[in-house]
Each structure stands twice: as C-alpha cells, then as structure tokens.
Design a protein around this motif. Structure first.
Motif, PDB file in Angstrom:
ATOM      1  N   GLN A 187     -23.451 -60.650  45.992  1.00 25.70           N
ATOM      2  CA  GLN A 187     -24.351 -61.104  47.361  1.00 25.70           C
ATOM      3  C   GLN A 187     -25.036 -59.964  47.796  1.00 25.70           C
ATOM      4  N   ILE A 189     -27.363 -58.563  50.604  1.00 26.03           N
ATOM      5  CA  ILE A 189     -27.659 -59.016  52.002  1.00 26.03           C
ATOM      6  C   ILE A 189     -28.861 -58.097  52.485  1.00 26.03           C
ATOM      7  N   ASP A 190     -29.656 -58.589  53.322  1.00 24.97           N
ATOM      8  CA  ASP A 190     -30.557 -57.625  53.851  1.00 24.97           C
ATOM      9  C   ASP A 190     -30.119 -57.534  55.269  1.00 24.97           C
ATOM     10  N   SER A 322     -37.745 -62.387  55.140  1.00 28.47           N
ATOM     11  CA  SER A 322     -36.175 -62.168  55.329  1.00 28.47           C
ATOM     12  C   SER A 322     -35.940 -62.007  56.619  1.00 28.47           C
ATOM     13  N   TYR A 327     -29.726 -63.412  52.618  1.00 29.07           N
ATOM     14  CA  TYR A 327     -28.893 -62.829  51.312  1.00 29.07           C
ATOM     15  C   TYR A 327     -29.503 -63.756  50.192  1.00 29.07           C
TER      16      TYR A 327
END
Length: 795
Positions: A187, A189-190, A322, A327
């Motif tokens: 995963q 993730i931002d 995003s 993610y």
C-alpha cells in the motif's frame, strides 16, 4: 489537512477508533470517534430525514452543544446498523448515553457543531433497515468533519488489515528500499495529498543471481494495450521477460503517470538547480545494498503524478489529484525488491510545490484478502468509494471473469459460456437477463415533490398516473443535458428517479432548496438493485413467477412504461415494463439481499426458453441498433435533447416553466445539429469520436457505432449539421488524420432496428392476460395472510 480515515466499526475497541477530519457514516452503519479537548465536530445530514444518534461512551459528557433529544438505547440503535460490531452494544450499553442529533423529518443540509471539553470516545450511528422495493425509507449518509484543536498533519488512515509486515514512513524528498514476498500486498499512501511517489520493483530471485529484471515500460504498454502516460494504471506490470511483477488491486485516485522517468539530476540542472535532490539518485543510494547498478534515470510507476498528453502530442503536468490518505494497493506476483520515493520536486506543480511524506505498508498475503476496485466520488468533495459488487454479483461472478468497473459497480462484459454475439442473438430471439444495478436511484418525496419534478424536467409530470413511468431528459439552464432517466410515480407525493449519475440527485436537491420546495431527494442506489429481463420471451418467463395482489397489474396486463408491485419466489419486487434493448422487456427491482434468490428464480423459469445472461458488450450492440442514447457518447452537457435524438421528451407546450426552457425553445427554433443513423459501407471499424466529412470540411461526429448482426452491416449514431441530416445524404467518415482515409456512409432512418418500436409495444395475447387474472385472484388469499403482501397491496 483533511485526512480521510476509511475504517468501519467492526473492531469495536477504543484503541482502533476512527479519528478523522472528514468522513462519512453511511446509512445503516456506525463509527467510533476519538476526540481530544478543543476538537470541534460538525455533523450534517445532506439528504435529510436520516436519523443520527450520538452516544458518549464514558460516564461523563464532555461535549458542548448536544441537543436535548433522547436517543434509543445503544442496543436498539445498533440493531438497525448492520455495519456495526454487535459486541459494541454489550461493551458500552451500561455507560452509553445517547442523543438524537436532528429532529424527525429534518430538511436536507441540516447540521450542528459540537465541541469536546475533554478527551472523549463517542459513537455515531445512522440507523436504517433494508428498504423494500416498493417503499422509500432508504437510509442515507451522515457527514462528519472534525476540526482539530491543534494541527495533526502527517496522520495516515488506519491499516486496511491488522496483518502488516511493514509499516514505514518515507520522509519528504527521500526514498526507501524494501523486500516483499510473493502474494503480499503493498500500500502506497499519500499522507498529506498531492505528493508523487515513484515505484520500482525487481524480481528478487533474479537479483540474487545477479540479473536485473525490473518493471519494463515497453513490455507493459504492449501487453496491456495502454497508451503512454495515460491517466490511471495498468492492471498488471511486467518485466522485459513478459513476467508479471505486480498487479493493481485498489486505487483511490484514478490518475497517475506510467513510466515517465523519476526525476533526475539532469532535469534540475537544465532548470538551473544543480545539486538538487532527486528521486533517481535517492533510488541509486537505497538500491545499492541490493546489488542494483546505478542509472542516470529510472523508468518508474509515478503514483499520483498528474501528467497530460495533449492533442499536440506534448506532455505537460499539473498538481496531482490525490488527497490526504489516498492510496494505491498492489499485490506482488513474485518475490520482489521494491523501492518507493517521496518525490523531491519543489520547482513546479508536480508535488503542488511542496514535497511531503509518503507512507508504505506491506500486508501478509497469506492472512489478508482485498477486493479489487477503483475509487469514485459522487461529487468533488465526497469521500472516495471503491468499486462495489451488485446484489447479483455472486451469480454473475460464477459465470464470467470479464467485468468492467461501470460507474462504481462491477458489471459483466460478457459470459464465458456464450460470448457477446450469442448473447446478442438470445436477446433478439429469446430472452436475456442483464445486471444493470449501477443505475442511480433517488427517492423523491414530500408535499412539493410534484412541483419539484415539474420544474426539473421538460416532461409534464403532473400527467403521470400512479404506476406509470416516463423517460425524460434533465437539462441545465443553457439547454445542455445533465442526464437522462426515468421517473416512476409511486403515489401522490412519492416518486422515484432512476438515472445514470449521482450528480443528478445533488442537482435536484439544490433545485428544491433554491426554490424553497419542501421535498426530499434521497439516494437509494444501494437499497435497490435491478435485473433487466429482455427479449421476445421475457413476458412469458416473468408471468410464470411474478405474483401480484388484485390491487396491482399482472405481468400480462402491464403496459409499456408502467410498473407493478409483487413478488418473485416470495420476495418483494417492483417490475417495470422498461428496458434498454429495443425488445419487449422488463426490469425487476429488488433489495440487494434478495438479488441472488430473485436471479435463481428467473433463471429457473427461463431455462425452457433458453434464457441467457447478457453483458455490456452485447447490450451496446442492441441499444445502438434501437437508437437508445448513452451519456458521454451520444449526449453531454453541450448537447440539447434534440441534438441527442430524444427531442420527443420535450413537448412544444408545457403549462409550467422548467429548467432550461428558454434555451431549449431557442435551440428548437434554430437547430444546428441533429442525431441521425448511418449505414457504413464495407467492414472497416468505426468508433466514437470519428469525424464525419464532406470534402475537407468536418460536418459531424460519430457518437456510437457497432457491427449489427441482425442487419449484417456496420451502423452508427452520429451528430450531423442539420443541412446534411436528410435520409439518403452521403457523407464520409475520416480515419487516420481524417483526410488520408475515408469511409463512405449514408444517412438512414433512425433508429436502425424496429424504428416504429412495434416490438417493445407488443401487447399480451388474450389467453395470457386471462391466465394472469386467474393467477392474481389465486394469489390474493396467499398475500392476504402475509404482512409484506399487505404492504404491497397498499403500495
């Protein structure tokens, strides 16, 4: 930062409680919130009439602003919340004190704000039972926004599962390398939003042998058939040996760059920033310990990177789409050495000018399973929602693996046992079933509901009788189309709108508010799924299993664009004589929980007549033949109903004003374009967007096209200049650059198949109608003893 936390109540423990700044509690669910002193919690009901109960799960009540309306006990409230963990009620029932946040029949948009005077754990419940198909008591969403007393930047959503083998933060403008076993999930993730993250992956076993096989852009694009630098992601990524390394499981953004280079030293040098930190050199450093040779530039999957390939074939960029907490979830298809970066670019919009952190989690694939899906947002501010399965999916998934993410639902393209052509002929000659649950449904109720819909659409809604359906356009003030759909009249003040887009419900709600109309527009799309039963045998099949009370029409009596209320296999259904195929047909509407049993009953009844499941590919063929328009292809917001070929939905005179009436009258009087049918010479493929020419001048565009099996030729729907719209006019379709290759076409009567619609209008034989009446009389005694039957009779 507006961090979205996406966990549902289910773990039931305070240590895992949701803590967010913007989220949704879906109707029929509940969520935990942990607040600290000074936090302000705003709660709103965007659609109105949704109960919302807040329970403080500790002896004191450190919340300012609570209304003085008691809520039912926690046990009773959670009984109507299928998404809540039952153990929660037992754990907190003795201390939970609840309030009802909003009054009964609350208007859309009602809200209140609470302030935490001390740390507090609370539970917000939005109770709602399953909606019967003839009812309109759909549970809807409650929105929550928590404004923290102090900034809490850098938080990430809770893990997707507890079985993590890596939970790692990549600081801004750095990179990290990590190993992943085959089958594990990755995963990316931002954390704070609008931050790019380059991703590399190598076959770990090959790397141990001294061989570098990493993600290869040319191989991946070739095998997956996707263009360079397109929005979105390939479903799988390959190395140069054509071996898949990773596949995409979930994506909450939907826009990324695939295989431009990660930023390089040369880029910054050419921009006048020598020595600037860059992803390529950061990757070289972290991969050295794995024996990976340095490179001057790394082809990478650039997650969250918003690049655009323009019509002039130039590549440009803008800020990423995003948002905080967005993610991408991947699955390793072999043992991997991976590297992820937080892009260092702060000299252009690539990272919104401000590099921030990226977070990586790896989940044990032996203990976890995640459904595939892409995120969809109803509006630009809505919480992302991953693709979901319809109530019929357990049956369709057993028959095919070819699914399309259509408007947020997994719908079948075609079925393994037949294929599009066989499914097509089944629809034309026998009967088919089609899962169309992705249609959006809205329950529109209230004393002013007729006024609202009369204002919203060109049709004269006041003329609709109970039990009747009308097809209509929904238009903006400038005359362009927002959507098309059908309106069902369930009662004097009760309507159901079925359409293609969530935005239509929002638009109706805003229209009611603007004009001060007392009407509620509530989304019931997750409470009402539908199966189309279409084809010459459809009436015979359904008539054998649909039971109605004497107060409602039998299948044999059901006329075109009418609906009835009844049962299939003892389960409540609404059946409408509507469809999207140009054939005699019906749609069966039921609750998703009942969908598998309804499917089974229909398929069993249709087996002697060769009833066949049909997917979207065959559906596209039949709807083009029948001249049925499709949003985004045959109409858009710059297309009026006349230009979309549905001018019949706009009467010349209507007793009341409606949205866009002046513009539509102007467009009617001075038309520029018209939707027509085209017969195409030869067998060349024709597609949406192909230009139509007379000489060098482009005079129109193909909106939809297909190879018609029953007509034995290629046909198209096209929007032409009105001067060329007469049947018999010869035009040319331009391929390549529109000039170098031309295909002859002729304007023909529209639609191509059954232009007088004799098939869909076909009435039942007298013998079948008599049999239907007898069946209804016999069913009356059965329904009379059944509470759900009584509800149907009063429908």
């Amino acid at each position: 930062m507006m961090n979205v936390w996406a966990g549902e109540v289910g773990v039931g423990l305070p240590s895992q409680a949701l803590r967010a700044t913007s989220t949704v509690v879906r109707g029929g669910q509940a969520r935990l919130f942990q607040l600290v002193e000074g936090d302000r919690m705003s709660i709103s009901d965007p659609e109105g009439r949704q109960p919302a109960y807040l329970y403080v799960l500790q002896p004191e009540s450190p919340l300012r602003g609570l209304p003085e309306r008691p809520a039912p006990g926690l046990v009773a409230a959670l009984a109507d919340c299928p998404g809540a963990e039952p153990a929660l009620a037992a754990r907190y029932a003795s201390v939970a004190r609840g309030v009802s946040l909003f009054p009964a029949h609350a208007p859309a948009g009602i809200s209140l704000t609470l302030e935490a005077l001390a740390p507090v754990l609370c539970l917000l419940a939005a109770p709602g039972a399953a909606m019967a198909p003839e009812a309109q008591d759909t549970p809807t969403d409650i929105l929550v926004c928590v404004a923290p007393a102090e900034p809490r930047d850098g938080e990430v959503p809770p893990p997707l599962a507890p079985d993590m083998v890596l939970d790692h933060r990549i600081k801004a403008a750095t990179a990290s390398a990590y190993t992943v076993k085959a089958g594990d999930y990755i995963q990316i993730i931002d954390v704070d939003g609008r931050q790019c993250s380059d991703f590399l992956a190598f076959d770990a076993n090959a790397l141990a042998r001294g061989e570098e096989y990493d993600l290869d852009p040319t191989t991946t694009r070739t095998l997956m058939g996707s263009s360079f630098s397109g929005p979105g992601l390939h479903s799988k990524y390959f190395d140069s040996r054509m071996q898949p390394l990773v596949e995409v499981i979930q994506d909450t953004v939907g826009r990324h760059d695939t295989f431009l280079l990660a930023c390089t030293a040369k880029y910054y040098e050419d921009m006048g920033y020598p020595g600037h930190s860059n992803c390529t050199e950061n990757f070289n450093r972290v991969l050295a310990k794995h024996g990976v040779a340095e490179r001057k530039g790394w082809p990478a999957i650039n997650f969250f990177y918003n690049t655009i390939v323009g019509a002039d074939d130039r590549i440009s960029m803008d800020e990423p789409w995003s948002r905080p907490g967005d993610y991408v979830l991947l699955r390793a298809l072999t043992d991997l050495v991976c590297a992820s970066s937080s892009c260092a670019d702060d000299i252009d919009p690539a990272n919104a000018w401000d590099p921030t952190d990226i977070h990586v989690r790896v989940y044990d694939g032996a203990l976890c399973h995640f459904a595939k899906g892409n995120a969809h947002r109803m509006t630009r501010d809505a919480e992302p929602r991953l693709s979901r399965e319809s109530g019929f999916h357990p049956r369709t998934a057993a028959l095919t693996r070819k699914f399309t993410d259509y408007r947020g639902f997994w719908l079948a393209d075609c079925y393994a046992g037949s294929g599009p052509i066989e499914e097509y002929w089944a629809c034309r000659e026998r009967a088919v079933v089609i899962d169309l649950s992705a249609l959006r449904k809205f329950e529109v109720t209230g004393p002013d509901v007729e006024d609202l819909l009369q204002l919203a659409v060109p049709r004269n809604v006041r003329k609709l009788a109970q039990g009747q359906v009308v097809y209509t356009a929904f238009c903006y003030e400038h005359g362009g189309m927002l959507d098309d759909g059908t309106i069902f009249r369930l009662g004097s003040h009760n309507f159901r709108v079925v359409c293609g887009d969530d935005a239509t419900g929002v638009w109706l709600r805003e229209l009611a508010e603007t004009h001060g109309l007392k009407a509620w527009v509530r989304n019931s799309s997750d409470q009402l799924h539908n199966l189309a039963v279409q084809g010459p045998k459809s009436r015979d099949i359904l008539a054998s299993i649909v039971v109605t009370s004497p107060a409602h029409a039998t299948l044999a009596e059901l006329r075109w664009f009418r609906f009835t209320i009844g049962r299939i296999a003892g389960l409540p259904v609404v059946v409408s004589r509507t469809g999207y195929t140009g054939e005699l047909g019906y749609e069966v509407w039921c609750h998703p929980n009942d969908a598998p049993a309804v499917w089974d009953a229909i398929m069993a009844a249709g087996a002697p007549d060769g009833l066949t499941p049909m997917g979207l590919l065959a559906l596209d063929m039949v709807r083009i033949e029948a001249g049925l328009v499709f949003a985004g292809f045959d109409f858009s917001d710059d297309t009026d109903p006349f230009e979309a070929g549905i001018g019949f939905t706009v009467p010349k005179e209507k007793p009341d004003p409606y949205v866009g009436d002046a513009a539509i009258a102007r467009r009617r009087a001075h038309p520029h374009r018209q939707l027509v049918g085209l017969d195409i010479a030869g067998n060349e493929p024709i597609g949406h967007g192909d230009g139509i020419f007379v000489g060098r001048a482009q005079v129109g565009v193909v909106t939809s096209a297909t190879r018609s099996p029953i007509l034995g030729k290629t046909i198209a729907l096209a929007r032409l200049d009105v001067s060329l719209a007469a049947p018999g006019t010869r035009v040319e379709i331009g391929k390549l650059d529109g000039q170098q290759k031309r295909i002859t076409a002729t304007v023909v009567r529209f639609p191509h198949y059954d232009p007088d619609k004799t098939r869909v209008r076909a009435e039942a034989p007298a013998a079948l109608a008599e049999a239907g009446m007898a069946a209804a009389t016999e069913a009356a005694s059965v329904l009379a003893d059944d509470p759900r039957g009584a509800a149907n009779r009063s429908g």
